[in-house]
Design a protein around this motif. Structure first.
Motif, PDB file in Angstrom:
ATOM      1  N   LEU A  67       0.639  -1.333  -0.238  1.00 17.85           N
ATOM      2  CA  LEU A  67      -0.028  -0.176   0.046  1.00 17.85           C
ATOM      3  C   LEU A  67       0.733   1.199  -0.022  1.00 17.85           C
ATOM      4  N   THR A  68       0.980   1.583  -1.088  1.00 14.71           N
ATOM      5  CA  THR A  68       2.329   2.903  -1.014  1.00 14.71           C
ATOM      6  C   THR A  68       1.661   3.978  -1.101  1.00 14.71           C
ATOM      7  N   GLU A  69       0.828   4.547  -1.074  1.00  8.50           N
ATOM      8  CA  GLU A  69       0.073   5.758  -1.515  1.00  8.50           C
ATOM      9  C   GLU A  69      -0.476   5.718   0.384  1.00  8.50           C
ATOM     10  N   LEU A  70       0.819   4.821   1.204  1.00 16.55           N
ATOM     11  CA  LEU A  70      -0.368   4.711   2.806  1.00 16.55           C
ATOM     12  C   LEU A  70       0.508   5.894   3.317  1.00 16.55           C
ATOM     13  N   LYS A  71      -0.454   6.329   4.354  1.00 13.54           N
ATOM     14  CA  LYS A  71      -0.187   8.041   4.823  1.00 13.54           C
ATOM     15  C   LYS A  71      -0.309   7.543   6.064  1.00 13.54           C
ATOM     16  N   PHE A  72      -1.628   7.136   6.984  1.00 16.21           N
ATOM     17  CA  PHE A  72      -1.669   6.500   8.218  1.00 16.21           C
ATOM     18  C   PHE A  72      -1.914   4.971   8.731  1.00 16.21           C
ATOM     19  N   LEU A  73      -1.073   4.213   9.263  1.00 16.37           N
ATOM     20  CA  LEU A  73      -1.730   2.950   9.590  1.00 16.37           C
ATOM     21  C   LEU A  73      -2.116   2.822  10.995  1.00 16.37           C
ATOM     22  N   TYR A  74      -3.183   2.311  11.042  1.00 15.65           N
ATOM     23  CA  TYR A  74      -3.295   2.136  12.694  1.00 15.65           C
ATOM     24  C   TYR A  74      -4.086   1.110  12.943  1.00 15.65           C
ATOM     25  N   LEU A  75      -2.491   0.355  13.536  1.00 18.26           N
ATOM     26  CA  LEU A  75      -3.361  -1.533  14.173  1.00 18.26           C
ATOM     27  C   LEU A  75      -3.541  -1.589  15.422  1.00 18.26           C
ATOM     28  N   HIS A  76      -3.337   0.238  16.326  1.00 21.37           N
ATOM     29  CA  HIS A  76      -3.212  -0.573  17.295  1.00 21.37           C
ATOM     30  C   HIS A  76      -4.456  -1.514  18.442  1.00 21.37           C
ATOM     31  N   SER A  77      -3.894  -1.256  19.954  1.00 25.92           N
ATOM     32  CA  SER A  77      -5.026  -2.124  20.802  1.00 25.92           C
ATOM     33  C   SER A  77      -6.254  -3.366  20.096  1.00 25.92           C
ATOM     34  N   ASN A  78      -5.041  -4.017  19.624  1.00 27.72           N
ATOM     35  CA  ASN A  78      -5.953  -5.609  19.301  1.00 27.72           C
ATOM     36  C   ASN A  78      -5.239  -6.810  20.329  1.00 27.72           C
ATOM     37  N   GLN A  79      -5.135  -7.783  19.536  1.00 26.55           N
ATOM     38  CA  GLN A  79      -4.361  -9.086  19.672  1.00 26.55           C
ATOM     39  C   GLN A  79      -3.572  -9.712  18.673  1.00 26.55           C
ATOM     40  N   LEU A  80      -2.708  -8.651  18.406  1.00 27.54           N
ATOM     41  CA  LEU A  80      -1.864  -9.095  16.906  1.00 27.54           C
ATOM     42  C   LEU A  80      -1.246  -9.576  17.160  1.00 27.54           C
ATOM     43  N   SER A  81      -0.190 -10.727  16.791  1.00 27.89           N
ATOM     44  CA  SER A  81       0.923 -11.268  17.226  1.00 27.89           C
ATOM     45  C   SER A  81       1.769 -11.722  16.093  1.00 27.89           C
ATOM     46  N   GLY A  82       3.496 -12.605  16.428  1.00 29.60           N
ATOM     47  CA  GLY A  82       4.069 -12.664  15.276  1.00 29.60           C
ATOM     48  C   GLY A  82       4.563 -11.021  15.463  1.00 29.60           C
ATOM     49  N   PRO A  83       5.620 -11.558  13.799  1.00 32.49           N
ATOM     50  CA  PRO A  83       6.858  -9.902  13.968  1.00 32.49           C
ATOM     51  C   PRO A  83       6.040  -8.945  12.989  1.00 32.49           C
ATOM     52  N   ILE A  84       6.377  -7.459  13.345  1.00 25.82           N
ATOM     53  CA  ILE A  84       6.642  -6.415  12.993  1.00 25.82           C
ATOM     54  C   ILE A  84       7.139  -7.031  11.266  1.00 25.82           C
ATOM     55  N   PRO A  85       6.592  -6.644   9.734  1.00 31.40           N
ATOM     56  CA  PRO A  85       6.961  -7.549   8.603  1.00 31.40           C
ATOM     57  C   PRO A  85       7.602  -5.969   8.148  1.00 31.40           C
ATOM     58  N   SER A  86       8.719  -7.120   8.291  1.00 37.12           N
ATOM     59  CA  SER A  86      10.333  -6.120   7.016  1.00 37.12           C
ATOM     60  C   SER A  86       9.856  -5.010   6.149  1.00 37.12           C
ATOM     61  N   GLU A  87       8.419  -5.923   5.609  1.00 35.76           N
ATOM     62  CA  GLU A  87       7.529  -4.973   4.042  1.00 35.76           C
ATOM     63  C   GLU A  87       7.200  -4.188   4.661  1.00 35.76           C
ATOM     64  N   LEU A  88       6.988  -3.427   5.630  1.00 32.15           N
ATOM     65  CA  LEU A  88       6.141  -1.981   5.923  1.00 32.15           C
ATOM     66  C   LEU A  88       6.777  -1.086   6.094  1.00 32.15           C
ATOM     67  N   GLY A  89       8.450  -1.431   6.133  1.00 39.00           N
ATOM     68  CA  GLY A  89       9.702  -0.205   4.945  1.00 39.00           C
ATOM     69  C   GLY A  89       9.524  -0.395   3.986  1.00 39.00           C
ATOM     70  N   ASN A  90       8.442  -0.335   3.039  1.00 41.05           N
ATOM     71  CA  ASN A  90       7.881  -0.321   1.711  1.00 41.05           C
ATOM     72  C   ASN A  90       7.352   1.150   1.922  1.00 41.05           C
ATOM     73  N   LEU A  91       6.930   1.696   2.927  1.00 41.82           N
ATOM     74  CA  LEU A  91       5.361   2.466   2.643  1.00 41.82           C
ATOM     75  C   LEU A  91       6.261   3.896   3.075  1.00 41.82           C
ATOM     76  N   LYS A  92       6.397   4.468   1.702  1.00 44.63           N
ATOM     77  CA  LYS A  92       7.724   5.491   1.853  1.00 44.63           C
ATOM     78  C   LYS A  92       7.431   6.731   2.197  1.00 44.63           C
ATOM     79  N   ASN A  93       5.414   6.771   2.165  1.00 48.87           N
ATOM     80  CA  ASN A  93       4.600   8.142   2.448  1.00 48.87           C
ATOM     81  C   ASN A  93       4.138   8.461   4.159  1.00 48.87           C
ATOM     82  N   LEU A  94       4.646   6.891   4.359  1.00 46.68           N
ATOM     83  CA  LEU A  94       3.395   6.694   6.365  1.00 46.68           C
ATOM     84  C   LEU A  94       4.423   8.324   6.837  1.00 46.68           C
ATOM     85  N   THR A  95       3.505   8.809   7.399  1.00 46.85           N
ATOM     86  CA  THR A  95       3.597   8.691   8.416  1.00 46.85           C
ATOM     87  C   THR A  95       3.245   8.807   9.751  1.00 46.85           C
TER      88      THR A  95
END
Length: 341
Positions: A67-95
């Motif tokens: 999602l290379t146009e993404l500026k805001f990614l909010y996944l907090h306050s859930n029960q997510l597990s596992g690692p943070i994907p390294s692929e999130l480093g592709n989101l160059k527009n993320l603020t």
């Protein structure tokens, strides 16, 4: 699409991945469960994805890195597990990247250092381990960094001193060790510095006295030693100073009397000696003062009677002598006073 603040249950439909023109997807504050569908990675035009405050489980799909146009990614306050994907480093527009209050594990990917537009990085209250990546020093636009309440180890990197826009730095409640880097004194815009509940050693760097915008300084519950730097008296905007539960020695600097905005002064449970400075009577806004469990000597300064906003005064477990000043009777707002031992 705005469907937040409802009572939707069950999982997120994979058919949402067919809405390829979608720019905003808000599903936060529901009762959604199950996995984040990998099909959301098809939403190439998405700029805002907000799934927080649900009951989502499983890992963060690597397809979100598409999602290379993404500026805001909010996944907090859930029960997510596992690692943070390294692929999130592709989101160059993320603020804004907020993954806090989950059960994420593993290390912080070094690829997050590629998110050079990022202003807020909140990863607190997870189970992340390993060191803080030096690559985070590349995030020159970052104003808020919160990695607290994890299991991070290693030292505080000097590269964090390269973040000139930083206002909030929270690294508390980890397993960080080593000294506080003097380079943190470069963070001239910092208002909140929270390094407590770690295993930090060495002395308090005098460069922290350069953080003249600082309002909150929490260094308590570490293994810090040496004296309290007189340079902390330069922090004229400080309202909260917590240095307790360390191994600090020497006298209380008279320069702390210059912190006229101070409301909370906690330096108990150290090895401080010498008298209580009369200059502390200048702290007219102080509501909480705790100097207990030290080796302070001499009499209780009559100037403490000038602290008319004071609610809590704890001086117990020292070596204080002499009379109890009648001036303490001026403390009309006092609810707790302990002078024992």
């Amino acid at each position: 699409m705005e469907l937040s603040y409802n009572q939707f249950i069950d999982s997120i439909s994979i058919t949402l991945g067919d809405l390829t023109e979608l720019k905003f997807l808000y599903l936060y504050s529901n009762q959604l469960s199950g996995l984040i569908p990998s099909e959301l990675g098809n939403l190439k035009n998405l700029t805002h994805l907000e799934l927080s405050h649900n009951q989502l489980t499983g890992s963060i799909s690597i397809t979100l890195g598409d999602l290379t146009e993404l500026k805001f990614l909010y996944l907090h306050s859930n029960q997510l597990s596992g690692p943070i994907p390294s692929e999130l480093g592709n989101l160059k527009n993320l603020t804004d990247l907020e993954l806090s209050n989950n059960q994420l594990s593993g290390s912080i990917p070094i690829t997050l250092g590629d998110l050079t537009e990022l202003k807020f990085l909140y990863l607190y209250s997870n189970q992340l381990s390993g060191p803080i990546p030096s690559e985070l020093g590349n995030l020159k636009n970052l104003t808020g960094l919160d990695l607290s309440d994890n299991q991070l180890s290693g030292s505080i990197l000097i590269t964090l001193g390269d973040l000139p826009e930083l206002k909030f730095l929270y690294l508390d409640s980890n397993q960080l060790s080593g000294p506080i880097p003097s380079e943190l004194g470069n963070l001239k815009n910092l208002t909140h510095l929270e390094l407590s509940h770690n295993q930090l050693t060495g002395s308090i760097s005098i460069t922290l006295g350069d953080l003249t915008e600082l309002k909150f300084l929490y260094l308590h519950s570490n293994q810090l030693s040496g004296p309290i730097p007189s340079e902390l008296g330069n922090l004229k905007n400080l309202t909260d100073l917590a240095l307790y539960s360390n191994q600090l020695i020497g006298s209380i600097p008279i320069t702390l009397g210059d912190l006229t905005e101070l409301k909370i002064l906690y330096i108990y449970s150290n090895q401080l000696s010498g008298p209580i400075p009369s200059e502390l009577g200048n702290l007219k806004n102080l509501t909480h003062m705790e100097l207990s469990h030290n080796q302070l000597i001499g009499s209780i300064s009559i100037t403490l009677g000038d602290l008319t906003e004071l609610k809590f005064l704890y001086l117990y477990s020292n070596q204080l002598s002499g009379p109890i000043p009648s001036e303490l009777g001026n403390l009309k707002n006092l609810t707790h006073m302990e002078l024992s031992q």
